[in-house]
Design a protein around this motif. Structure first.
Motif, short mmCIF file in Angstrom:
data_model
loop_
_atom_site.label_atom_id
_atom_site.label_comp_id
_atom_site.label_asym_id
_atom_site.label_seq_id
_atom_site.Cartn_x
_atom_site.Cartn_y
_atom_site.Cartn_z
N TYR A 27 18.40 -25.91 -59.88
CA TYR A 27 17.11 -26.63 -59.83
C TYR A 27 17.26 -27.96 -59.09
CZ TYR A 27 15.46 -23.29 -63.27
OH TYR A 27 15.10 -22.13 -63.90
N GLY A 28 18.34 -28.69 -59.40
CA GLY A 28 18.52 -30.01 -58.79
C GLY A 28 18.59 -29.92 -57.28
N GLY A 29 19.50 -29.09 -56.76
CA GLY A 29 19.71 -28.99 -55.32
C GLY A 29 18.53 -28.37 -54.60
N LEU A 46 24.71 -26.84 -49.13
CA LEU A 46 25.97 -26.11 -49.23
C LEU A 46 26.11 -25.52 -50.63
CD1 LEU A 46 28.25 -28.83 -47.56
CD2 LEU A 46 27.16 -26.86 -46.46
N GLU A 47 26.32 -24.22 -50.70
CA GLU A 47 26.42 -23.55 -52.00
C GLU A 47 27.72 -22.76 -52.07
OE1 GLU A 47 24.90 -23.15 -55.11
OE2 GLU A 47 26.55 -21.72 -55.35
N LYS A 48 28.43 -22.98 -53.17
CA LYS A 48 29.72 -22.30 -53.38
C LYS A 48 29.57 -20.77 -53.51
CE LYS A 48 32.95 -22.12 -57.28
NZ LYS A 48 33.28 -22.80 -58.56
N GLY A 104 21.81 -20.99 -58.39
CA GLY A 104 22.52 -21.62 -59.51
C GLY A 104 22.11 -21.05 -60.85
N GLY A 105 21.95 -21.92 -61.84
CA GLY A 105 21.62 -21.50 -63.20
C GLY A 105 20.30 -20.75 -63.30
N SER A 106 19.40 -20.96 -62.34
CA SER A 106 18.10 -20.28 -62.43
C SER A 106 18.24 -18.77 -62.29
CB SER A 106 17.12 -20.84 -61.40
OG SER A 106 17.44 -20.40 -60.10
N GLY A 111 14.89 -18.91 -68.36
CA GLY A 111 13.63 -19.22 -67.69
C GLY A 111 12.59 -19.86 -68.59
N VAL A 112 13.01 -20.37 -69.75
CA VAL A 112 12.04 -21.00 -70.66
C VAL A 112 11.73 -22.41 -70.16
CG1 VAL A 112 11.62 -21.78 -73.03
CG2 VAL A 112 12.95 -19.71 -72.62
N MET A 113 10.48 -22.69 -69.97
CA MET A 113 10.07 -24.01 -69.45
C MET A 113 9.39 -24.79 -70.56
SD MET A 113 10.73 -24.21 -66.17
CE MET A 113 11.94 -23.07 -65.53
N GLN A 238 32.29 -24.03 -50.54
CA GLN A 238 32.58 -24.91 -51.68
C GLN A 238 32.98 -26.29 -51.20
OE1 GLN A 238 35.56 -23.48 -54.38
NE2 GLN A 238 35.26 -25.16 -55.80
N VAL A 239 32.23 -27.28 -51.59
CA VAL A 239 32.56 -28.66 -51.23
C VAL A 239 33.78 -29.10 -52.03
CG1 VAL A 239 31.77 -31.06 -51.39
CG2 VAL A 239 30.24 -29.28 -50.53
N GLN A 240 34.74 -29.71 -51.35
CA GLN A 240 35.96 -30.16 -52.01
C GLN A 240 35.84 -31.62 -52.45
OE1 GLN A 240 38.39 -28.00 -52.73
NE2 GLN A 240 37.03 -26.47 -51.82
C1 LIG Z 1 22.70 -18.80 -70.30
C2 LIG Z 1 21.84 -20.00 -69.95
C3 LIG Z 1 20.49 -19.99 -70.32
C4 LIG Z 1 19.70 -21.10 -70.01
N1 LIG Z 1 18.36 -21.06 -70.35
C5 LIG Z 1 17.56 -22.10 -69.99
C6 LIG Z 1 16.16 -22.05 -70.24
O1 LIG Z 1 15.64 -21.06 -70.77
N2 LIG Z 1 15.40 -23.11 -69.86
C7 LIG Z 1 15.94 -24.20 -69.25
O2 LIG Z 1 15.19 -25.12 -68.91
N3 LIG Z 1 17.26 -24.27 -68.98
C8 LIG Z 1 18.07 -23.25 -69.33
N4 LIG Z 1 19.40 -23.29 -69.03
C9 LIG Z 1 19.92 -24.51 -68.38
C10 LIG Z 1 19.56 -24.56 -66.91
O3 LIG Z 1 19.78 -23.31 -66.28
C11 LIG Z 1 20.42 -25.65 -66.27
O4 LIG Z 1 20.13 -26.87 -66.92
C12 LIG Z 1 20.14 -25.80 -64.80
O5 LIG Z 1 20.42 -24.60 -64.12
C13 LIG Z 1 20.96 -26.94 -64.23
O6 LIG Z 1 20.60 -27.10 -62.88
P1 LIG Z 1 21.54 -27.85 -61.87
O7 LIG Z 1 20.86 -27.82 -60.54
O8 LIG Z 1 21.91 -29.16 -62.43
O9 LIG Z 1 22.91 -27.01 -61.81
P2 LIG Z 1 23.20 -25.46 -61.66
O10 LIG Z 1 21.99 -24.64 -61.86
O11 LIG Z 1 24.41 -25.17 -62.47
O12 LIG Z 1 23.57 -25.30 -60.10
C14 LIG Z 1 24.73 -25.83 -59.57
C15 LIG Z 1 25.08 -25.02 -58.33
O13 LIG Z 1 26.12 -25.73 -57.64
C16 LIG Z 1 27.07 -24.79 -57.16
N5 LIG Z 1 28.35 -25.49 -57.00
C17 LIG Z 1 29.22 -25.89 -57.96
N6 LIG Z 1 30.28 -26.52 -57.42
C18 LIG Z 1 30.06 -26.52 -56.08
C19 LIG Z 1 30.80 -27.01 -54.98
N7 LIG Z 1 31.97 -27.65 -55.15
N8 LIG Z 1 30.31 -26.84 -53.73
C20 LIG Z 1 29.12 -26.18 -53.54
N9 LIG Z 1 28.38 -25.70 -54.55
C21 LIG Z 1 28.84 -25.86 -55.80
C22 LIG Z 1 27.11 -23.71 -58.23
O14 LIG Z 1 27.60 -22.50 -57.68
C23 LIG Z 1 25.64 -23.63 -58.63
O15 LIG Z 1 24.95 -22.68 -57.86
C24 LIG Z 1 20.24 -22.22 -69.32
C25 LIG Z 1 21.58 -22.20 -68.95
C26 LIG Z 1 22.37 -21.10 -69.25
C27 LIG Z 1 23.83 -21.10 -68.82
#
Ligand SMILES: Cc1cc2nc3c(=O)[nH]c(=O)nc-3n(C[C@H](O)[C@H](O)[C@H](O)COP(=O)(O)OP(=O)(O)OC[C@H]3O[C@@H](n4cnc5c(N)ncnc54)[C@H](O)[C@@H]3O)c2cc1C
Length: 342
Positions: A27-29, A46-48, A104-106, A111-113, A238-240
């Motif tokens: 979501y963030g990126g 950039l996505e790992k 990523g996590g999505s 998917g609960v909002m 993957q960013v180092q």
């Molecule tokens: C099982 C589960 C169920 C969930 N259910 C819910 C829910 O119902 N509702 C809700 O609101 N939240 C839920 N969440 C939480 C939600 O998914 C996370 O809070 C959210 O995905 C975080 O977003 P983010 O962008 O911070 O990181 P992430 O979604 O984790 O994305 C980070 C991305 O960065 C990539 N990455 C990592 N390291 C590197 C690198 N060195 N170089 C390049 N890319 C890299 C990863 O591959 C990943 O794709 C759940 C999480 C899990 C694990």
């Protein structure tokens, strides 16, 4: 009709110099890449992980095993594909699971909002003016992620309602909304639909990725919108670490002749940009920062502490006693410090 964007490398866009680099596509990126690209900024994300199509998601226990990468710091072992959908880190009595892939996590979350609790909106860590814009931003995200009330009575909705009861005064179980499509025929939407999406079959595979293409993960909305606005996306990248560009000179007005940052994707190759948005998730971002610190980037000693994840919810679902934020904080800090030592 607007041409549908495809998520793939666009060779004409391959360059090593951008206004902004976004790391990670959760979501963030995704939101950062989308917003900046639409504002005319030259962005590279950039996505790992790799791109996951609906038919690629594991649908039984055997297939799930092949979609896991496991690392155990105590035993010094690691196995599984580097770009596996689930990345598991185990150490002492802690287990952390994070998703890896475009979206990523999505891709694997429920998917609960839930609406943002007031205490989070008013947190003094956020700039004051954010509180004013919160409702607008939340509605914009709801439209982009096309959240809907569930027509299916998932057992998990009761659990989520109970957890949320601690945050919200009203019982919100009945109003839990999901970024999942339940409509057999898609209604007209605003903003316009970016990719065909199917209807939920209530198969329950959500947490291993939706095999029916019914979940609105960010690769189906924010990332497509970012690409349409000119963003370059590189998967399996993957960013180092990140360092300041020794040749980056800032001119008056903040414009640099050479880009200010170098983002290393291995020990030799790097991409330059003026801004870097680290949105690689809790573990991914902290890992990059620790590595950058080892290469000389000045960062506070508090790095690796003072953040949270939704492990408390997972523990609750697993039937454990609710744990205090302090307990979570200590466990996560231990995992991060030992998994990514300085
Ligand atoms: C099982 C589960 C169920 C969930 N259910 C819910 C829910 O119902 N509702 C809700 O609101 N939240 C839920 N969440 C939480 C939600 O998914 C996370 O809070 C959210 O995905 C975080 O977003 P983010 O962008 O911070 O990181 P992430 O979604 O984790 O994305 C980070 C991305 O960065 C990539 N990455 C990592 N390291 C590197 C690198 N060195 N170089 C390049 N890319 C890299 C990863 O591959 C990943 O794709 C759940 C999480 C899990 C694990």
């Amino acid at each position: 009709m607007e041409k549908q964007a495809e998520i793939e490398l666009r060779p004409e866009d391959r360059g090593d110099d951008y206004d902004a680099i976004v790391v990670g596509s959760g979501y963030g990126g995704s939101v950062a890449a989308c917003r900046m690209s639409r504002a005319g900024i030259k962005v590279c994300l950039l996505e790992k992980g790799r791109r996951w199509k609906a038919e690629d998601f594991p649908t039984d226990s055997w297939k799930i095993m092949s979609a896991v990468r496991y690392q155990n710091q105590n035993l010094g072992i690691r196995f599984g594909p580097e770009d596996a959908l689930f990345q598991l880190y185990e150490q002492n009595d802690s287990l952390a699971a994070v998703a890896c892939g475009l979206g990523g996590g999505s891709l694997v979350n429920a998917g609960v909002m839930l609406p943002t609790p007031i205490r989070a909106r008013r947190n003094l860590k956020w700039p004051k003016e954010w509180e004013r814009d919160w409702d607008i931003c939340e509605s914009s995200a709801a439209a982009m992620l096309r959240i809907q009330s569930s027509s299916v009575k998932f057992p998990i909705a009761k659990v989520m309602g109970e957890i949320a009861g601690a945050e919200f005064e009203a019982n919100i179980e009945s109003s839990v909304k999901l970024s999942v499509n339940f409509d057999v025929e898609e209604p007209p939407s605003n903003p316009p639909r970016l990719e065909q999406i199917n209807s939920c079959f209530a198969c329950g595979n959500c947490l291993a990725g939706c095999p029916y293409n019914a979940k609105n993960s960010t690769d189906k909305n924010y990332l497509i919108s970012a690409i349409q606005a000119g963003c370059t996306i590189r998967t399996k990248c993957q960013v180092q670490y990140v360092i300041k560009n020794p040749h980056g000179i800032c001119q008056p007005g903040g414009i640099s002749r050479e880009r200010r940052w170098r983002v290393y994707i291995n020990e030799i190759d790097y991409i330059t940009s003026d801004w870097v948005i680290l949105s690689a998730g809790v573990l991914g971002t902290t890992e990059i920062l620790f590595r950058s610190q080892m290469r000389g980037l000045r960062l506070p000693d508090t790095l690796g502490s003072g953040f949270s994840c939704n492990g408390n919810n997972l523990a609750y679902v697993a039937g454990w006693k609710p744990c205090t934020p302090e307990w979570l904080w200590i466990e996560q800090k231990a995992i991060i410090r030992d998994t990514f030592p300085r």
